[in-house]
Design a protein around this motif. Structure first.
Motif, short mmCIF file in Angstrom:
data_model
loop_
_atom_site.label_atom_id
_atom_site.label_comp_id
_atom_site.label_asym_id
_atom_site.label_seq_id
_atom_site.Cartn_x
_atom_site.Cartn_y
_atom_site.Cartn_z
N TRP A 223 -2.66 12.43 38.60
CA TRP A 223 -1.89 11.26 38.15
C TRP A 223 -1.91 11.10 36.63
O TRP A 223 -0.88 10.78 36.02
CB TRP A 223 -2.38 9.97 38.82
CG TRP A 223 -3.63 9.39 38.22
CD1 TRP A 223 -4.91 9.62 38.62
CD2 TRP A 223 -3.70 8.48 37.11
NE1 TRP A 223 -5.78 8.92 37.82
CE2 TRP A 223 -5.07 8.21 36.89
CE3 TRP A 223 -2.75 7.88 36.29
CZ2 TRP A 223 -5.52 7.37 35.87
CZ3 TRP A 223 -3.18 7.04 35.27
CH2 TRP A 223 -4.56 6.79 35.07
N TYR A 224 -3.06 11.34 36.00
CA TYR A 224 -3.16 11.07 34.57
C TYR A 224 -2.35 12.06 33.73
O TYR A 224 -1.63 11.67 32.80
CB TYR A 224 -4.61 11.07 34.11
CG TYR A 224 -4.75 10.68 32.64
CD1 TYR A 224 -4.41 9.40 32.21
CD2 TYR A 224 -5.19 11.61 31.70
CE1 TYR A 224 -4.51 9.04 30.87
CE2 TYR A 224 -5.29 11.26 30.35
CZ TYR A 224 -4.95 9.98 29.94
OH TYR A 224 -5.04 9.64 28.62
N GLU B 111 -5.60 11.63 42.53
CA GLU B 111 -6.72 11.54 41.59
C GLU B 111 -6.75 12.73 40.64
O GLU B 111 -7.06 12.59 39.46
CB GLU B 111 -8.04 11.46 42.38
CG GLU B 111 -9.27 11.27 41.51
CD GLU B 111 -9.28 9.92 40.81
OE1 GLU B 111 -9.96 9.80 39.76
OE2 GLU B 111 -8.63 8.98 41.30
N TYR C 50 1.20 11.25 34.24
CA TYR C 50 1.51 10.03 33.51
C TYR C 50 1.72 10.31 32.03
O TYR C 50 2.67 9.80 31.40
CB TYR C 50 0.40 9.00 33.69
CG TYR C 50 0.49 7.84 32.73
CD1 TYR C 50 1.37 6.78 32.96
CD2 TYR C 50 -0.28 7.83 31.56
CE1 TYR C 50 1.47 5.73 32.06
CE2 TYR C 50 -0.17 6.78 30.65
CZ TYR C 50 0.69 5.74 30.91
OH TYR C 50 0.80 4.71 30.02
N ARG C 51 0.87 11.13 31.44
CA ARG C 51 0.98 11.44 30.02
C ARG C 51 2.30 12.14 29.71
O ARG C 51 2.96 11.83 28.71
CB ARG C 51 -0.18 12.33 29.56
CG ARG C 51 -1.52 11.61 29.49
CD ARG C 51 -2.60 12.48 28.89
NE ARG C 51 -2.25 12.88 27.51
CZ ARG C 51 -3.01 13.70 26.79
NH1 ARG C 51 -4.13 14.21 27.29
NH2 ARG C 51 -2.65 14.01 25.55
N SER D 148 5.20 2.91 29.17
CA SER D 148 4.06 3.03 30.08
C SER D 148 4.43 2.55 31.48
O SER D 148 4.02 3.15 32.49
CB SER D 148 2.86 2.23 29.56
OG SER D 148 3.20 0.86 29.41
N GLU E 133 4.37 4.99 34.75
CA GLU E 133 3.57 4.68 35.94
C GLU E 133 4.43 4.66 37.19
O GLU E 133 4.04 5.18 38.24
CB GLU E 133 2.89 3.32 35.75
CG GLU E 133 1.77 3.31 34.73
CD GLU E 133 1.16 1.93 34.56
OE1 GLU E 133 1.56 1.02 35.31
OE2 GLU E 133 0.30 1.77 33.68
#
Length: 200
Positions: free
Chosen positions: A38-39, A35, A42-43, A52, A56
């Motif tokens: 991850w973002y 949490e 990912y970016r 994408s 992921e």
């Protein structure tokens, strides 16, 4: 109740505390790290791969590996470890994609067309036969590693995980196969370059 306490308190823990809990088998700790990171991971992956779906997949695989290696991890800083691991995963992924694309180019360029002469078709069949014959001289595991790497475009970490081998063992099998094919494909220099492309 204990699980509820851990779940509510994880948000207040620093990365080292969460990592320590994860290393002891706490899946909630893994979820908390996911949490948190991850973002941003990912970016970064998306910026490098421009995909994408691939981004992921790379991030998910990263956390799967983090969990699998939880008992043996030696990490000074969680963020540095995650971004470092992602960097190498992205590099392997891009190299794998390039190898796959180059092999497809080879197939399109060298494969005989419908109206090709019988001589061209025989030459092409001879080339494929040479590759297959030489591969069959290798041990089954070496053949399998080579096919997964060069014909399926899988990365060394992916092969290691699927075949339950170390990265070093996978590299050994690849080196062994390439050494043999380098000698036997001297008359097919372009093909050899494609096969050896991306060698570590």
């Amino acid at each position: 109740m204990a699980a509820d306490v851990r779940l509510s308190s994880l948000k207040e823990w620093d990365d080292d505390q969460v990592l320590s809990a994860m290393s002891e088998g706490n899946r909630l700790a893994l979820a908390e790290l996911y949490e948190r990171y991850w973002y941003v991971l990912y970016r970064v992956a998306f910026q490098k791969t421009k995909s994408s779906e691939m981004a992921e997949e790379l991030v998910q695989d990263l956390f799967v590996q983090l969990w699998q290696k939880r008992a043996s991890l030696t990490v000074r800083r969680v963020d540095s470890y995650l971004f470092g691991a992602l960097k190498y995963s992205v590099i392997d992924s891009i190299k794998s994609r390039i190898v796959h694309e180059k092999f497809q180019e080879y197939q399109q360029f060298f494969a005989p067309q419908v109206d090709s002469s019988t001589e061209d078709q025989l030459a092409y069949s001879d080339l494929l036969g040479t590759i297959e014959t030489e591969l069959l001289k290798l041990p089954p595991k070496t053949q399998e590693v080579f096919r997964m790497s060069r014909f399926e475009g899988q990365t060394i970490p992916e092969i290691s995980q699927k075949l339950a081998l170390t990265d070093k063992a996978v590299e050994y099998h690849l080196s062994k196969a390439l050494k043999l094919l380098r000698t036997q494909l001297r008359d097919y220099s372009f093909v050899w370059l494609l096969i050896s492309f991306g060698q570590l």
